[in-house]
Motif scaffolding. Sequence first.
Motif, short mmCIF file in Angstrom:
data_model
loop_
_atom_site.label_atom_id
_atom_site.label_comp_id
_atom_site.label_asym_id
_atom_site.label_seq_id
_atom_site.Cartn_x
_atom_site.Cartn_y
_atom_site.Cartn_z
N ASN A 289 0.83 -1.21 0.00
CA ASN A 289 0.00 0.00 0.00
C ASN A 289 0.86 1.27 0.00
OD1 ASN A 289 -2.46 1.35 -0.06
ND2 ASN A 289 -2.60 1.47 2.18
N LEU A 290 1.80 1.30 -0.92
CA LEU A 290 2.75 2.40 -0.98
C LEU A 290 2.15 3.60 -1.69
CD1 LEU A 290 5.93 0.40 -2.08
CD2 LEU A 290 5.41 1.21 0.22
N SER A 291 2.61 4.78 -1.33
CA SER A 291 2.31 5.98 -2.09
C SER A 291 3.27 6.03 -3.29
CB SER A 291 2.51 7.22 -1.22
OG SER A 291 3.89 7.36 -0.88
N PRO A 292 3.00 6.86 -4.29
CA PRO A 292 3.94 6.97 -5.42
C PRO A 292 5.35 7.31 -4.97
CG PRO A 292 1.86 8.00 -6.00
CD PRO A 292 1.77 7.62 -4.55
N PHE A 293 5.47 8.16 -3.95
CA PHE A 293 6.80 8.55 -3.46
C PHE A 293 7.56 7.33 -2.94
CE2 PHE A 293 9.39 9.64 0.29
CZ PHE A 293 10.34 10.45 -0.31
N TRP A 294 6.91 6.54 -2.09
CA TRP A 294 7.60 5.39 -1.50
C TRP A 294 7.80 4.27 -2.52
CZ3 TRP A 294 10.48 5.92 2.43
CH2 TRP A 294 10.17 6.87 3.42
N PHE A 295 6.95 4.20 -3.54
CA PHE A 295 7.20 3.25 -4.62
C PHE A 295 8.47 3.62 -5.36
CE2 PHE A 295 6.77 2.43 -9.21
CZ PHE A 295 6.80 1.04 -9.19
N VAL B 178 14.21 -3.63 -14.87
CA VAL B 178 13.30 -2.50 -15.08
C VAL B 178 11.95 -2.95 -15.62
CG1 VAL B 178 12.94 -0.42 -16.47
CG2 VAL B 178 15.10 -0.75 -15.26
N PRO B 179 11.88 -3.93 -16.57
CA PRO B 179 10.56 -4.38 -17.04
C PRO B 179 9.66 -4.94 -15.95
CG PRO B 179 12.26 -5.10 -18.57
CD PRO B 179 12.97 -4.53 -17.38
N ILE B 180 10.24 -5.37 -14.84
CA ILE B 180 9.42 -5.85 -13.73
C ILE B 180 8.62 -4.69 -13.12
CG2 ILE B 180 9.50 -6.88 -11.41
CD1 ILE B 180 11.96 -8.42 -12.31
N PHE B 181 9.23 -3.49 -13.12
CA PHE B 181 8.58 -2.33 -12.51
C PHE B 181 7.63 -1.62 -13.47
CE2 PHE B 181 12.89 -2.26 -10.33
CZ PHE B 181 12.44 -2.97 -9.23
N LEU B 182 7.88 -1.74 -14.78
CA LEU B 182 7.12 -0.96 -15.75
C LEU B 182 5.61 -1.17 -15.67
CD1 LEU B 182 9.45 -1.21 -18.88
CD2 LEU B 182 9.09 0.76 -17.40
N PRO B 183 5.10 -2.43 -15.51
CA PRO B 183 3.64 -2.60 -15.43
C PRO B 183 3.01 -1.91 -14.21
CG PRO B 183 4.72 -4.70 -15.91
CD PRO B 183 5.79 -3.74 -15.52
N LEU B 184 3.82 -1.60 -13.21
CA LEU B 184 3.30 -0.99 -11.99
C LEU B 184 3.19 0.53 -12.09
CD1 LEU B 184 5.40 -3.06 -9.43
CD2 LEU B 184 3.00 -3.40 -10.00
N LEU B 185 3.78 1.13 -13.13
CA LEU B 185 3.82 2.60 -13.20
C LEU B 185 2.42 3.19 -13.30
CD1 LEU B 185 6.88 3.28 -15.54
CD2 LEU B 185 6.80 3.13 -13.05
N ASP B 186 1.54 2.54 -14.09
CA ASP B 186 0.17 3.06 -14.23
C ASP B 186 -0.57 3.04 -12.90
OD1 ASP B 186 0.42 3.62 -16.90
OD2 ASP B 186 -0.40 1.69 -17.57
N ASN B 187 -0.30 2.03 -12.08
CA ASN B 187 -0.97 1.95 -10.78
C ASN B 187 -0.66 3.15 -9.90
OD1 ASN B 187 -1.74 -0.53 -11.71
ND2 ASN B 187 -0.44 -1.72 -10.34
N PHE B 188 0.55 3.71 -10.08
CA PHE B 188 0.97 4.83 -9.23
C PHE B 188 0.97 6.16 -9.99
CE2 PHE B 188 2.84 1.05 -7.31
CZ PHE B 188 2.55 1.24 -5.97
#
Length: 445
Positions: free
Chosen positions: A326-332, A357-367
């Motif tokens: 349950n991170l904020s964009p900052f803590w992500f 880096v591709p592991i993190f890319l799908p999460l960018l939209d969430n934050f």
Amino acid sequence: MLASWGLGNPELGVLMLGLFVVFIMFGFPIAFTLMALGFGFGYFAMGDIVFALVVQRAYSVMTNDTLVAIPLFVFMGYIIERANILDRLFHSIQIAVGGLPGSLAIATLMTCAMFATATGIVGAVVTLMGLLAFPAMLRAGYDVRLSAGVVCAGGCLGILIPPSVMLILYGATAGVSVPKLYAGALFPGLMLAGLYMLYVLIRCALNPSLAPKLPPEQRKASLVKIFWSLATSFFPLALLILSVLGAIFFGIATPTEAAAVGALGSLLLAAAYRSLSFGKLRESVILTARTSAMVCWLFVGSFIFSSIFAFLGGHQPIEAFVTHLNLSPFWFLILTQVIIFVLGWPLEWTEIVVIFVPIFLPLLDNFGIDPIFFGILIALNIQTSFLSPPVAMAPFYLKGVAPPHVNINDIFAGVMPFLLLVIVAMAMFYIFPGIGLWLPRYLYG
């Protein structure tokens, strides 16, 4: 078999990733480790269809037009390196800034920033400046640690400042426009170089013993001499680089087309300086082929690995874990940048960009994070992977060409202030994202 251990496909993906890290620690070749793991786990999970998938992914990499820019930019950098253009550039800048505190160190950083726009090959820049500028600073009585830090930090700027090869790989991996990445990285790169120079200027002004003033004949020069020196070395290279970047920024040419023009321009510039020979051309071609082959095999291996990893659903446990926090964009962003910082110790930047880096890319939209912003932040962060002990490549490159009395601990100590400046630059970019996002928005809407 693995299935009898109660492992589902997502768990197989995580196991696959863990085995990759283990094998890399044992020193296995990275590209072939990626392919072997992809084949092995893919065959276990998919059967014979994995062979068709591998061929398809390899073909898609080899037909990616954007990647053609890599060998051309690399060739451009090697020609400029082999033609002694860097030597001319360093001496002309030294004459121009001779009256400033720490003038040799500032000239070194300016030369590195300039050369960074011609090549993103950190090892080449650090080695060349270690042979050219480092002995000059030591002869002038400069502090060993300050001199070492300047050479190592300045040599890493090519990862960030366009036309960066790292940004091409990130763009191809993330599906982001390379011209937009170049436009976004320009001001953050100049900002970081400016922070380095400001630090040296202030520190040398407060403690002149760190950088004794040069003899009057080296410190003072007539305007005519300064202009002539810059006109014969700085401005031709600057014109070439601005032409390449301008063509990309304003949509006149694609990155590949601009890289081809830059490669031709470097040949013409070397010929104009009468520094081009068949031997130097041959060396540049061989080094370009070696570097390009490494990058291409790594990219093929990473695409095979990431395709199987995605098929197994390896992203799911990671995404579920991050979501559970349950991170904020900052803590992500803090979490991802800390992971990338730590990964920079055992891994090269190429593996970080194409594997993790591709592991993190799908999460960018969430934050709600802009992938261009994320890519530039990574490019800033990767500076630290070359500088932070114990596995800091830039200090080891410098140690390889430094005089025997310069020990690795002095070099490590010298890079620490610049490591902190990278973190300051990352904080400034986070607080004022317009530093990197204004130009691509202005140019491309």
